[in-house]
Design a protein around this motif. Structure first.
Motif, PDB file in Angstrom:
ATOM      1  N   LEU A 247     -10.056  -4.274   0.567  1.00 44.35           N
ATOM      2  CA  LEU A 247     -10.160  -3.530   1.827  1.00 44.35           C
ATOM      3  C   LEU A 247      -9.235  -4.093   2.894  1.00 44.35           C
ATOM      4  CD1 LEU A 247     -14.002  -2.922   1.926  1.00 44.35           C
ATOM      5  CD2 LEU A 247     -12.216  -1.246   1.485  1.00 44.35           C
ATOM      6  N   GLN A 248      -9.138  -5.399   2.957  1.00 44.37           N
ATOM      7  CA  GLN A 248      -8.246  -6.030   3.939  1.00 44.37           C
ATOM      8  C   GLN A 248      -6.794  -5.668   3.639  1.00 44.37           C
ATOM      9  OE1 GLN A 248      -9.018 -10.203   4.388  1.00 44.37           O
ATOM     10  NE2 GLN A 248      -7.102 -10.595   5.375  1.00 44.37           N
ATOM     11  N   THR A 249      -6.428  -5.670   2.376  1.00 45.34           N
ATOM     12  CA  THR A 249      -5.059  -5.319   1.994  1.00 45.34           C
ATOM     13  C   THR A 249      -4.757  -3.867   2.351  1.00 45.34           C
ATOM     14  OG1 THR A 249      -5.100  -6.922   0.189  1.00 45.34           O
ATOM     15  CG2 THR A 249      -3.444  -5.185   0.063  1.00 45.34           C
ATOM     16  N   VAL A 250      -5.680  -2.960   2.041  1.00 48.08           N
ATOM     17  CA  VAL A 250      -5.483  -1.546   2.371  1.00 48.08           C
ATOM     18  C   VAL A 250      -5.411  -1.364   3.882  1.00 48.08           C
ATOM     19  CG1 VAL A 250      -6.534   0.754   2.277  1.00 48.08           C
ATOM     20  CG2 VAL A 250      -6.509  -0.696   0.242  1.00 48.08           C
ATOM     21  N   TYR A 251      -6.276  -2.067   4.617  1.00 48.71           N
ATOM     22  CA  TYR A 251      -6.265  -1.974   6.073  1.00 48.71           C
ATOM     23  C   TYR A 251      -4.923  -2.416   6.636  1.00 48.71           C
ATOM     24  CZ  TYR A 251      -7.293  -2.883  10.934  1.00 48.71           C
ATOM     25  OH  TYR A 251      -7.245  -2.899  12.297  1.00 48.71           O
ATOM     26  N   PHE A 252      -4.434  -3.558   6.164  1.00 44.60           N
ATOM     27  CA  PHE A 252      -3.153  -4.053   6.669  1.00 44.60           C
ATOM     28  C   PHE A 252      -2.025  -3.098   6.338  1.00 44.60           C
ATOM     29  CE2 PHE A 252      -4.780  -8.658   6.498  1.00 44.60           C
ATOM     30  CZ  PHE A 252      -5.316  -8.530   7.749  1.00 44.60           C
ATOM     31  N   TYR A 253      -2.098  -2.490   5.150  1.00 45.33           N
ATOM     32  CA  TYR A 253      -1.066  -1.534   4.760  1.00 45.33           C
ATOM     33  C   TYR A 253      -1.051  -0.343   5.710  1.00 45.33           C
ATOM     34  CZ  TYR A 253       1.451   2.016   2.178  1.00 45.33           C
ATOM     35  OH  TYR A 253       2.334   2.982   1.821  1.00 45.33           O
ATOM     36  N   ASN A 254      -2.242   0.147   6.052  1.00 48.64           N
ATOM     37  CA  ASN A 254      -2.328   1.374   6.838  1.00 48.64           C
ATOM     38  C   ASN A 254      -2.234   1.176   8.347  1.00 48.64           C
ATOM     39  OD1 ASN A 254      -2.686   3.562   4.935  1.00 48.64           O
ATOM     40  ND2 ASN A 254      -4.546   2.515   4.354  1.00 48.64           N
ATOM     41  N   TYR A 255      -2.755   0.083   8.864  1.00 52.83           N
ATOM     42  CA  TYR A 255      -2.916  -0.027  10.310  1.00 52.83           C
ATOM     43  C   TYR A 255      -2.199  -1.202  10.960  1.00 52.83           C
ATOM     44  CZ  TYR A 255      -6.477   3.381   9.345  1.00 52.83           C
ATOM     45  OH  TYR A 255      -7.122   4.491   8.910  1.00 52.83           O
ATOM     46  N   ASN A 256      -1.764  -2.141  10.204  1.00 50.45           N
ATOM     47  CA  ASN A 256      -1.121  -3.305  10.783  1.00 50.45           C
ATOM     48  C   ASN A 256       0.390  -3.064  10.870  1.00 50.45           C
ATOM     49  OD1 ASN A 256      -1.125  -5.887  11.878  1.00 50.45           O
ATOM     50  ND2 ASN A 256      -0.867  -6.865   9.910  1.00 50.45           N
ATOM     51  N   ASP A 257       1.056  -3.856  11.659  1.00 43.36           N
ATOM     52  CA  ASP A 257       2.509  -3.746  11.774  1.00 43.36           C
ATOM     53  C   ASP A 257       3.205  -4.495  10.643  1.00 43.36           C
ATOM     54  OD1 ASP A 257       2.340  -2.233  14.058  1.00 43.36           O
ATOM     55  OD2 ASP A 257       2.439  -3.951  15.397  1.00 43.36           O
ATOM     56  N   GLY A 258       2.488  -4.770   9.594  1.00 43.24           N
ATOM     57  CA  GLY A 258       3.033  -5.515   8.456  1.00 43.24           C
ATOM     58  C   GLY A 258       3.970  -4.678   7.620  1.00 43.24           C
ATOM     59  N   LYS A 259       4.292  -5.215   6.479  1.00 37.45           N
ATOM     60  CA  LYS A 259       5.243  -4.562   5.592  1.00 37.45           C
ATOM     61  C   LYS A 259       4.561  -3.473   4.776  1.00 37.45           C
ATOM     62  CE  LYS A 259       7.926  -8.757   5.109  1.00 37.45           C
ATOM     63  NZ  LYS A 259       8.445  -9.777   4.213  1.00 37.45           N
ATOM     64  N   ASP A 260       5.353  -2.549   4.300  1.00 36.55           N
ATOM     65  CA  ASP A 260       4.891  -1.518   3.391  1.00 36.55           C
ATOM     66  C   ASP A 260       4.705  -2.191   2.026  1.00 36.55           C
ATOM     67  OD1 ASP A 260       4.846   0.452   1.394  1.00 36.55           O
ATOM     68  OD2 ASP A 260       5.940   1.851   2.656  1.00 36.55           O
ATOM     69  N   LEU A 261       3.456  -2.350   1.599  1.00 37.06           N
ATOM     70  CA  LEU A 261       3.179  -3.102   0.389  1.00 37.06           C
ATOM     71  C   LEU A 261       3.752  -2.446  -0.859  1.00 37.06           C
ATOM     72  CD1 LEU A 261      -0.476  -4.263   1.047  1.00 37.06           C
ATOM     73  CD2 LEU A 261       1.640  -5.541   1.364  1.00 37.06           C
ATOM     74  N   LEU A 262       3.736  -1.128  -0.931  1.00 41.27           N
ATOM     75  CA  LEU A 262       4.311  -0.465  -2.104  1.00 41.27           C
ATOM     76  C   LEU A 262       5.812  -0.685  -2.173  1.00 41.27           C
ATOM     77  CD1 LEU A 262       2.342   2.903  -2.218  1.00 41.27           C
ATOM     78  CD2 LEU A 262       2.122   0.957  -3.755  1.00 41.27           C
ATOM     79  N   ASP A 263       6.460  -0.625  -1.025  1.00 39.63           N
ATOM     80  CA  ASP A 263       7.901  -0.873  -0.990  1.00 39.63           C
ATOM     81  C   ASP A 263       8.198  -2.320  -1.378  1.00 39.63           C
ATOM     82  OD1 ASP A 263      10.585   0.046  -0.472  1.00 39.63           O
ATOM     83  OD2 ASP A 263      10.536  -1.222   1.340  1.00 39.63           O
ATOM     84  N   GLU A 264       7.375  -3.246  -0.883  1.00 42.22           N
ATOM     85  CA  GLU A 264       7.556  -4.654  -1.231  1.00 42.22           C
ATOM     86  C   GLU A 264       7.340  -4.877  -2.724  1.00 42.22           C
ATOM     87  OE1 GLU A 264       8.634  -7.259   0.781  1.00 42.22           O
ATOM     88  OE2 GLU A 264       9.088  -5.556   2.076  1.00 42.22           O
ATOM     89  N   LEU A 265       6.355  -4.183  -3.312  1.00 38.66           N
ATOM     90  CA  LEU A 265       6.116  -4.304  -4.751  1.00 38.66           C
ATOM     91  C   LEU A 265       7.322  -3.798  -5.531  1.00 38.66           C
ATOM     92  CD1 LEU A 265       4.355  -4.818  -7.239  1.00 38.66           C
ATOM     93  CD2 LEU A 265       3.374  -2.546  -6.897  1.00 38.66           C
ATOM     94  N   LYS A 266       7.881  -2.677  -5.116  1.00 40.23           N
ATOM     95  CA  LYS A 266       9.056  -2.134  -5.810  1.00 40.23           C
ATOM     96  C   LYS A 266      10.235  -3.105  -5.724  1.00 40.23           C
ATOM     97  CE  LYS A 266       7.867   2.683  -5.177  1.00 40.23           C
ATOM     98  NZ  LYS A 266       8.229   3.925  -4.512  1.00 40.23           N
ATOM     99  N   LYS A 267      10.437  -3.700  -4.562  1.00 37.37           N
ATOM    100  CA  LYS A 267      11.512  -4.687  -4.405  1.00 37.37           C
ATOM    101  C   LYS A 267      11.297  -5.877  -5.328  1.00 37.37           C
ATOM    102  CE  LYS A 267      12.526  -3.658   0.438  1.00 37.37           C
ATOM    103  NZ  LYS A 267      12.421  -4.172   1.822  1.00 37.37           N
ATOM    104  N   LEU A 268      10.047  -6.331  -5.404  1.00 41.60           N
ATOM    105  CA  LEU A 268       9.733  -7.463  -6.272  1.00 41.60           C
ATOM    106  C   LEU A 268       9.976  -7.105  -7.736  1.00 41.60           C
ATOM    107  CD1 LEU A 268       8.573 -10.283  -6.827  1.00 41.60           C
ATOM    108  CD2 LEU A 268       6.300  -9.242  -6.777  1.00 41.60           C
TER     109      LEU A 268
END
Length: 95
Positions: free
Chosen positions: A38-59
């Motif tokens: 839930l924290q990961t999904v929250y940060f993905y949707n509402y935080n000014d953090g990185k786009d996790l799916l994009d980061e996964l693709k880069k990795l």
């Protein structure tokens, strides 16, 4: 909401569950797992953090230098369910 406060509150909840049930119990492990997701999904949707799916693709692209099955053109052949999950999340989480 401050990220630091959110993490502290989750840590406090987990400590309380751990005190009542023990850290090796199913209740504690489930709560820890659910809060992590839930924290990961929250940060993905509402935080000014990185786009996790994009980061996964880069990795995955970076790792594909040594693991060819992770290259975008071969990924869906080797990991069809993960590929499908990523596509679903891209559609579901898009604005």
């Amino acid at each position: 909401m401050k990220v630091k406060n959110l993490k502290q509150e989750i840590k406090s909840i987990l400590a309380s569950i751990g005190n009542n049930f023990g850290k090796d119990t199913r209740e504690y492990q489930d709560a820890e797992y659910y809060f992590d997701i839930l924290q990961t999904v929250y940060f993905y949707n509402y935080n000014d953090g990185k786009d996790l799916l994009d980061e996964l693709k880069k990795l995955l692209n970076k790792l594909s230098d040594k693991m060819p099955e992770l290259a975008p053109d071969k990924f869906s052949q080797h990991y069809p369910d993960v590929s499908e999950m990523i596509k679903y999340l891209e559609e579901w989480l898009s604005d």
